[in-house]
Enzyme design. Structure first.
Site, short mmCIF file in Angstrom:
data_model
loop_
_atom_site.label_atom_id
_atom_site.label_comp_id
_atom_site.label_asym_id
_atom_site.label_seq_id
_atom_site.Cartn_x
_atom_site.Cartn_y
_atom_site.Cartn_z
N ARG A 156 0.85 -1.18 0.00
CA ARG A 156 0.00 0.00 0.00
C ARG A 156 0.90 1.24 0.00
O ARG A 156 2.03 1.19 0.46
CB ARG A 156 -0.90 0.02 1.23
CG ARG A 156 -1.83 -1.19 1.37
CD ARG A 156 -2.65 -1.09 2.65
NE ARG A 156 -3.57 -2.21 2.80
CZ ARG A 156 -3.30 -3.33 3.47
NH1 ARG A 156 -2.11 -3.46 4.06
NH2 ARG A 156 -4.19 -4.29 3.56
N LYS A 182 -2.15 -2.15 8.09
CA LYS A 182 -3.35 -1.65 8.76
C LYS A 182 -3.47 -2.25 10.16
O LYS A 182 -3.11 -3.41 10.38
CB LYS A 182 -4.59 -2.00 7.94
CG LYS A 182 -4.74 -1.17 6.66
CD LYS A 182 -6.05 -1.51 5.97
CE LYS A 182 -6.27 -0.64 4.75
NZ LYS A 182 -7.55 -0.95 4.08
N HIS A 248 -2.97 2.38 -6.16
CA HIS A 248 -3.55 1.09 -5.77
C HIS A 248 -3.64 0.13 -6.94
O HIS A 248 -3.70 -1.09 -6.75
CB HIS A 248 -4.93 1.30 -5.14
CG HIS A 248 -5.15 0.46 -3.92
ND1 HIS A 248 -4.34 0.51 -2.80
CD2 HIS A 248 -6.08 -0.49 -3.65
CE1 HIS A 248 -4.78 -0.34 -1.90
NE2 HIS A 248 -5.83 -0.97 -2.40
N ARG A 251 -0.73 -2.13 -6.74
CA ARG A 251 -0.95 -3.20 -5.75
C ARG A 251 -1.83 -4.30 -6.35
O ARG A 251 -1.54 -5.49 -6.22
CB ARG A 251 -1.58 -2.62 -4.50
CG ARG A 251 -1.95 -3.64 -3.41
CD ARG A 251 -2.38 -2.88 -2.16
NE ARG A 251 -3.11 -3.70 -1.21
CZ ARG A 251 -2.53 -4.45 -0.27
NH1 ARG A 251 -1.22 -4.51 -0.19
NH2 ARG A 251 -3.26 -5.14 0.59
N HIS A 274 -3.63 -9.20 3.93
CA HIS A 274 -5.07 -9.39 4.08
C HIS A 274 -5.36 -10.29 5.28
O HIS A 274 -4.72 -11.33 5.44
CB HIS A 274 -5.67 -10.04 2.83
CG HIS A 274 -5.75 -9.12 1.66
ND1 HIS A 274 -5.92 -9.56 0.37
CD2 HIS A 274 -5.67 -7.76 1.58
CE1 HIS A 274 -5.95 -8.52 -0.45
NE2 HIS A 274 -5.80 -7.43 0.26
N TYR A 283 -9.04 -11.48 -6.75
CA TYR A 283 -8.04 -11.47 -7.81
C TYR A 283 -8.09 -12.74 -8.66
O TYR A 283 -7.43 -12.81 -9.70
CB TYR A 283 -6.64 -11.30 -7.22
CG TYR A 283 -6.47 -9.98 -6.53
CD1 TYR A 283 -6.37 -8.80 -7.25
CD2 TYR A 283 -6.41 -9.89 -5.15
CE1 TYR A 283 -6.23 -7.57 -6.62
CE2 TYR A 283 -6.26 -8.68 -4.50
CZ TYR A 283 -6.17 -7.52 -5.25
OH TYR A 283 -6.04 -6.31 -4.62
#
Length: 300
Positions: A156, A182, A248, A251, A274, A283
């Protein structure tokens, strides 16, 4: 375009402006959507629409018209998101009419049109090469390293700009980043060969220019470069490469590359940071190119 001779729409847009603060794009989109509904109603019933006349059957017929008959300016069918917007404008208008006392109750609205979402936007190999060519032609060593970490490692933007020297263990044949993701979660991300070369080239220059900074990508006032800087960088590089992109997308591209070359979901999820495999599974959805190839292979 005058929508109707009745003052319902004038009252609605005054309320939308004064009570909801809706101006500009929202007001224009709603006005266009209600103009479309009025035109459809006049074609069907030969009169101007009033809120009390609209039934659930009318709404279903109108949504079907938007899906199957209505065309945009290019002569193409409306996208599901556009149909949803048209119906949303009508729903907000009718709710206002009820609150204003023009109707006793709301008609039943049909279920919203569902759009089958594809995978996130990612660059194909040709587009990736065009971007990398531009960053090498126009970029600095710092910019090349930033782009490589986004594209090769799937970081990110916030993670890439905040990397500290203490987070990096890199040599000619190995490279690992400790990434702060995150929720203040830490993960280790390997750095593949091309990204390692770009980072090492930048570190040699960085050591001379910013010997006292703790960040790999120093900014002003002792901090690091900002996410906004990277956003502008990627946008400008994309313009030179004839691509409409934001960070993004890089990414997404990294994730798509891993999936298409055989990486399993657990590995990709770990690299991307994730917490759920569901976030990574998007994806695996085929894009238009892959679907076309599948149809061509299966065609008799």
């Amino acid at each position: 375009m005058k929508i109707t001779s009745v003052n319902y729409f004038d009252g609605f847009f005054a309320w939308l402006r004064d009570q909801k603060g809706a101006t500009g794009n929202t007001a224009r989109a709603y006005r266009h959507a209600l103009a479309c509904f009025s035109a459809w109603w006049r074609d069907i019933y030969g009169s101007e629409p009033t809120p009390g006349d609209v039934t659930g059957i009318d709404l279903r017929d109108y949504q079907e018209y938007l899906q199957n008959v209505k065309r945009n300016r290019r002569g193409r069918p409306l996208k599901p998101a556009t149909v949803k917007l048209y119906m949303e404008a009508l729903q907000v208008f009718l709710k206002w009419a009820r609150e204003a006392g023009h109707v006793g109750r709301l008609p039943n609205f049909p279920k919203a049109v569902q759009e089958q979402k594809g995978p996130p936007k990612a660059l194909d190999r040709n587009e990736q090469n065009r971007l990398l060519r531009e960053v090498e032609r126009r970029g600095k060593n710092r910019d090349i390293a930033l782009v490589r970490l986004l594209l090769s490692c799937g970081l990110r933007v916030s993670e890439a700009v905040s990397i500290k020297m203490a987070d990096l263990d890199i040599g000619e044949r190995h490279g690992v980043l400790t990434v702060r993701g995150k929720g203040n979660k830490y993960r280790e991300v390997p750095v593949p060969p091309e990204a390692r070369r770009a980072v090492r080239a930048w570190l040699e220059e960085r050591g001379k220019k910013h010997p006292n900074s703790e960040y790999i990508f120093p900014g002003r006032n002792g901090g690091h470069v900002t996410a906004r800087y990277v956003e502008h960088l990627i946008r400008d590089l994309g313009r030179f490469a004839r691509l409409e992109i934001h960070p993004h997308v890089l990414r997404h591209t990294a994730a798509t590359n891993m999936i298409e070359t055989g990486a399993d979901l657990v590995t990709v999820a770990q690299i991307l940071g994730h917490s759920s495999l569901n976030a990574t599974a998007i994806y695996t959805k085929p894009n238009v190119r892959r679907m076309a190839e599948a149809l061509e292979r299966g065609e008799a």
